[in-house]
Every structure is written in C-alpha cells, then in structure tokens.
Design a protein around this motif. Sequence first.
Motif, short mmCIF file in Angstrom:
data_model
loop_
_atom_site.label_atom_id
_atom_site.label_comp_id
_atom_site.label_asym_id
_atom_site.label_seq_id
_atom_site.Cartn_x
_atom_site.Cartn_y
_atom_site.Cartn_z
N GLY A 115 -93.65 -26.91 -7.80
CA GLY A 115 -95.06 -27.03 -7.37
C GLY A 115 -95.44 -26.13 -6.35
N LEU A 116 -94.70 -26.13 -5.41
CA LEU A 116 -94.84 -25.21 -4.11
C LEU A 116 -94.91 -23.97 -4.54
N VAL A 117 -93.84 -23.50 -5.48
CA VAL A 117 -93.79 -22.15 -5.84
C VAL A 117 -95.06 -21.65 -6.57
N ALA A 118 -95.80 -22.55 -7.59
CA ALA A 118 -96.94 -22.30 -8.24
C ALA A 118 -98.11 -22.04 -7.17
N ILE A 119 -98.33 -22.86 -6.22
CA ILE A 119 -99.36 -22.87 -5.03
C ILE A 119 -99.06 -21.37 -4.27
N PHE A 120 -97.98 -21.04 -3.90
CA PHE A 120 -97.72 -20.06 -3.08
C PHE A 120 -98.09 -18.70 -4.08
N LEU A 121 -97.69 -18.85 -5.31
CA LEU A 121 -97.98 -17.59 -6.03
C LEU A 121 -99.36 -17.41 -6.33
N VAL A 122 -99.98 -18.51 -6.62
CA VAL A 122 -101.43 -18.45 -6.65
C VAL A 122 -102.29 -17.91 -5.18
N PHE A 123 -101.69 -18.53 -4.15
CA PHE A 123 -102.48 -18.24 -2.85
C PHE A 123 -102.25 -16.74 -2.37
N THR A 124 -101.06 -16.11 -2.97
CA THR A 124 -100.60 -14.74 -2.75
C THR A 124 -101.47 -13.78 -3.39
N TRP A 125 -101.61 -14.22 -4.47
CA TRP A 125 -102.36 -13.51 -5.69
C TRP A 125 -103.95 -13.37 -5.07
N LEU A 126 -104.46 -14.47 -4.57
CA LEU A 126 -105.66 -14.42 -4.02
C LEU A 126 -105.86 -13.85 -2.67
N LEU A 127 -104.78 -13.94 -1.76
CA LEU A 127 -104.88 -13.18 -0.52
C LEU A 127 -104.76 -11.57 -0.85
N ILE A 128 -103.90 -11.34 -1.83
CA ILE A 128 -103.87 -9.74 -1.85
C ILE A 128 -105.00 -9.14 -2.53
N ARG A 129 -105.65 -9.99 -3.33
CA ARG A 129 -106.92 -9.40 -3.90
C ARG A 129 -108.28 -9.30 -2.98
N SER A 130 -108.03 -9.89 -1.82
CA SER A 130 -109.22 -10.10 -1.05
C SER A 130 -109.36 -8.95 -0.04
N PRO A 131 -110.44 -8.73 0.74
CA PRO A 131 -110.33 -7.43 1.55
C PRO A 131 -109.36 -7.52 2.46
N TRP A 132 -108.75 -8.72 2.97
CA TRP A 132 -107.73 -8.75 3.96
C TRP A 132 -106.43 -8.00 3.38
N GLY A 133 -106.07 -8.41 2.04
CA GLY A 133 -105.01 -7.84 1.58
C GLY A 133 -105.09 -6.35 1.32
N ARG A 134 -106.28 -5.70 1.07
CA ARG A 134 -106.63 -4.29 0.56
C ARG A 134 -106.20 -3.86 2.18
N VAL A 135 -106.47 -4.35 3.10
CA VAL A 135 -106.40 -3.79 4.67
C VAL A 135 -104.82 -3.78 4.72
N LEU A 136 -104.04 -4.84 4.44
CA LEU A 136 -102.53 -4.77 4.60
C LEU A 136 -102.10 -3.40 3.62
N LYS A 137 -102.23 -3.11 2.68
CA LYS A 137 -101.95 -2.18 1.66
C LYS A 137 -102.28 -0.90 2.31
N GLY A 138 -103.56 -0.70 3.07
CA GLY A 138 -103.87 0.50 3.87
C GLY A 138 -102.98 0.61 4.90
N ILE A 139 -102.48 -0.18 5.36
CA ILE A 139 -101.50 -0.20 6.80
C ILE A 139 -100.23 0.25 6.33
N ARG A 140 -99.68 -0.20 5.16
CA ARG A 140 -98.50 0.07 4.68
C ARG A 140 -98.32 1.46 4.29
N GLU A 141 -99.40 2.03 3.80
CA GLU A 141 -99.68 3.54 3.23
C GLU A 141 -100.02 4.39 4.39
N ASP A 142 -101.09 4.18 5.11
CA ASP A 142 -101.32 5.11 6.17
C ASP A 142 -102.14 4.17 7.51
#
Length: 328
Positions: free
Chosen positions: A168-195
């Motif tokens: 159940g915790l696995v499912a919660i963290f997977l959904v949480f990560t999916w929502l987090l990475i799709r958010s503007p915050w997550g897009r900034v993380l990807k930007g930091i990773r790349e440049d």
Amino acid sequence: MEFWIDMLQAILQTALSPITAAFVIAAIGLNIHFGFTGLMNIGQAGFMLVGGYGFVISVMNGVPLFLALLISVLASAAFALLLGIPTVKLRGDYLAIVTIGAAEILRMTARLANLTPFTGGPSGIQSPKFREQLNALSPLPEGRTSFLGLEYVNTGVDDWWTRILAWGLVAIFLVFTWLLIRSPWGRVLKGIREDEEAVRSLGKSPFSYKLQALIIGGVMGGFGGILMSLPAAINPDGMGRATTFNLWMIMLLGGAATILGPLLGSILFFVLRLVITSVASEYIPGHILSAQQAEILAWILIGLMLMLLVIFRPQGILGNKKELAFNV
C-alpha cells in the motif's frame, strides 16, 4: 515438474515480500535524488538506517505508532539537512564520496557496543519487540490465510498485514512521485539535472531545490528502512554499502528518471537472484557448486547483466535515452 511449480511459488513469494517493497520505496527515493535531480547519492542506506532506527527506538520507548512515524520522518529530514547544507553544491564523485562516507559513519555508530541498549549493537533489534502496536492496528481476523498458493499468518511476524501495508505504501509513493514530477517543481528538478546554470538564470535556486529533493528522497529511504525491519529485525549491517549498491542496480535496471522503474527493477532483481540460485543448486551437482557458491554465481551473473544493460541500454528497461542528460 515439481521443481518448476515450487519455483513459481517462490517467485511469487519473493515478488510480494515486504523486503522487496522496502527496496522499491528506497529506490524511488534514490530515483528522485539521481534520476530526476542528478544528485550522486551513494549513501541511501544511511537514510534507511536513520528512518528505521528512528521508528524502532521510538516505539520501544513507548511512543505511539503514528508519532514514531513522524519522528522517523523528522530524523530522515534532519539527516538530509545535515548532509545536504554543506555538500549539496558538490558535483559528481565528490558528492558520492561524502554520502557513502556519511552512511558508513552512521552504520558503524549503530554497531557500537556502547549503544547496544538503544540500537542492539551489531545484532540489532528483533521485530517482535517493536511490532505490538502495528499488529494491534490490523483489521484482519486471527489465523492463517492461503492466497495464490502462499500461506501466512494474518497478523504477526512475516504476515499478510505487513504485506498489505508495505505494498500500500509502494502504491502511495508511486502516485506521489508521479504527481510531484509532473508539477512545476518536478520540471525544475529536471532542469537542474540537465543544466543547472540555465535554471539559475531563470531566478530559481538550484541549492534550495536540490536540498528539497534530498529531503524527500531521504524520507522515502527512511520508510524503506522501516519496512525492511518489520519482517524480522533491524540490523545496522543490513543497511550498509551493499544495500546502497543494490538500490543503484535496481534503479538502473528498471530505468532512472522513470516512475515505475524502481518497482520493476526491484522485483526483477530479487527474482533473478532467486532463479539463478535455485536453478544452479538444482541442476549443478553439489561437489561442483555448493549452495554458497551458487549464491556467489548469482551475484556474478547479475553483475554481468547489469554491465551489459548499461553498455547496450543505459536508460534501463523502462527508461528514455533522452532523460540521460546529467549536469554532474
């Protein structure tokens, strides 16, 4: 034929194991660190140790279960802050050296004989000593239940209740990560990773976002440490360098910077090890290959598979090669 039927049952047992779920959650946290942010964290086992012991020690001192979970989260976050504030600006190998060193300091500290009344020392703490409150929350009736050929007690040590909570915790963290990475915050993380410089030019603070990512991924590692302790015991040597390296193998196998990569990678990692060990023990005579040597053979073959995967498909099974731009 009987061997292969038993093998399928063992594979299902391994796939549903709380330990497998613990590695999934810890690998999700590592994926936030490296896959999405580009942080070379080689000390994820340290977060597992801090979170796990924070929970266990709190419960054993009479702290209510949910407050003990909060203490575990705060302990993992505090470790991330202490580790991240002076080091998160480091890149590549330098950050890797610092994180693995910090995790090893924690492990060796937990093993100290002087701390045996708190941490159990090298032997750790057996789970029956801290599971009472968790068992009391179980809605399952007493007794044993058989499902898909697997039979466990409903509530206790190595039970169905733990498996339900873990996945159940696995499912919660997977959904949480999916929502987090799709958010503007997550897009900034990807930007930091790349440049990182491009992100800084847009008025964003890479230091702040990296620290936030380190905290979130570290807290997930802490939850992984809690789950890892529930079936049997919490032990400092069970959360050492090998655990971190296994998490890296899991993440790279499933695919860095993917949502489901840690899930697929963890199941494949444990199932492959089981299959190789079982087949070698069954079909290779004992005087040629002992059970211990079969286990070593499994690690060798898994290592070779990972090398071939990194060479010919560096993005992993589910990964996208376009996601492999790292600013390290």
